[in-house]
Design a protein around this motif. Structure first.
Motif, PDB file in Angstrom:
ATOM      1  N   ALA A 110       0.852  -1.189   0.000  1.00  0.00           N
ATOM      2  CA  ALA A 110       0.000   0.000   0.000  1.00  0.00           C
ATOM      3  C   ALA A 110       0.884   1.233   0.000  1.00  0.00           C
ATOM      4  O   ALA A 110       2.063   1.184   0.386  1.00  0.00           O
ATOM      5  N   ILE A 151      -9.529  -1.721   4.333  1.00  0.00           N
ATOM      6  CA  ILE A 151      -8.487  -0.741   4.056  1.00  0.00           C
ATOM      7  C   ILE A 151      -8.711   0.439   4.992  1.00  0.00           C
ATOM      8  O   ILE A 151      -9.788   1.036   5.008  1.00  0.00           O
ATOM      9  N   VAL A 207      -3.458   0.017  -2.888  1.00  0.00           N
ATOM     10  CA  VAL A 207      -3.428  -1.200  -2.065  1.00  0.00           C
ATOM     11  C   VAL A 207      -3.494  -2.429  -2.977  1.00  0.00           C
ATOM     12  O   VAL A 207      -4.272  -2.456  -3.930  1.00  0.00           O
TER      13      VAL A 207
END
Length: 276
Positions: free
Chosen positions: A51, A159, A183
């Motif tokens: 990420a 997330i 991500v």
């Protein structure tokens, strides 16, 4: 679940687009689903989580960048600003603090208000954490042996949060305060070369800002213009005028010219004059 806001991120070469997710640190996160591929299990699991993030240095909680919950993996920022990855083989409900079985913490501090790319690789219970394309730490986490297994769980990947900690601590949880984008989850353990390739794709080399010459050639009815590869990112401009007018001020960008160092242009014999 309230979704994250979207905001213009600070300038960072390589981000794909101008909008990134802005997380409040309280109630906003994104649900990436619970695909079976997100749930590696066993003692020989190989996978990679990556990420790009930009944290808030004033918020010194344990905050999750992306997580799958207890008995599975979690990538977090811990209280001292270091990154922590746990593959889930420590089977500890409080992991992610940097102090629990299975936690591997970076040497560097990255909750500094700047954009960073993190790549966490699990290769048969050995973890490697790369930050901005460079290996920060690599070893089997404390308390983990080759026989430790990842039990897995049916949770969704979140997330900016972890499904096991959306309200722990009460009212706050481990929701991330800052920005997250790019991500990705890989079902294999990326090599160092692949991590570097991923970083280079995310953060391309700097553009040479020194003025240079444009080379040209003509073949048939096509004009080819080119310039050095390290000047990719410059914009080629052109103007087309009638014969008596000559050079004017009506410059316009050629669409897509900033993405290359070579363009091929059909020669229009009906144009009075064309300048580049």
């Amino acid at each position: 679940v309230p979704g994250p806001a979207r905001t213009n991120g600070a300038p960072f070469s390589g981000l794909s687009g101008t909008n990134v997710a802005l997380f409040s640190g309280v109630s906003s996160y994104a649900d990436a689903g619970n695909a079976a591929a997100f749930n590696p299990m066993g003692s020989n699991a190989n996978f990679t989580v990556t990420a790009m993030f930009r944290g808030n240095p004033c918020d010194n909680r344990v905050q999750t960048i992306v997580g799958h919950g207890t008995n599975s993996w979690q990538l977090s920022v811990t209280t001292n600003g270091c990154l922590v990855f746990n593959a889930g083989n420590g089977n500890s409900a409080a992991r992610g603090t940097g102090q629990n079985a299975g936690d591997l913490q970076t040497r560097g501090v990255y909750n500094d208000g700047n954009w960073h790319q993190v790549v966490a690789v699990n290769r048969t219970n050995v973890i490697s954490i790369y930050v901005d394309g460079v290996l920060d730490t690599n070893r089997a986490p404390s308390g983990i042996t080759a026989t430790n297994i990842i039990l897995g769980n049916p949770n969704a990947v979140l997330i900016g949060a972890d499904p096991s900690y959306t309200n722990s601590p009460a009212g706050v949880g481990r929701q991330f305060a800052g920005r997250i984008c790019e991500v990705a989850f890989f079902t294999n353990a990326l090599t160092a070369a692949q991590v570097q390739q991923l970083y280079n794709a995310t953060v391309p080399p700097a553009v040479n800002t020194t003025p240079t010459n444009i080379l040209f050639s003509v073949a048939g009815n096509q004009l080819t213009l080119s310039w050095p590869a390290d000047h990719t990112g410059w914009r080629l401009q052109a103007q087309t005028n009638s014969s008596p007018a000559g050079l004017g001020v009506n410059w316009a960008d050629l669409v897509g010219s900033s993405l290359t160092n070579r363009v091929v242009i059909p020669i229009g014999l009906s144009n009075g004059s064309v300048f580049y």
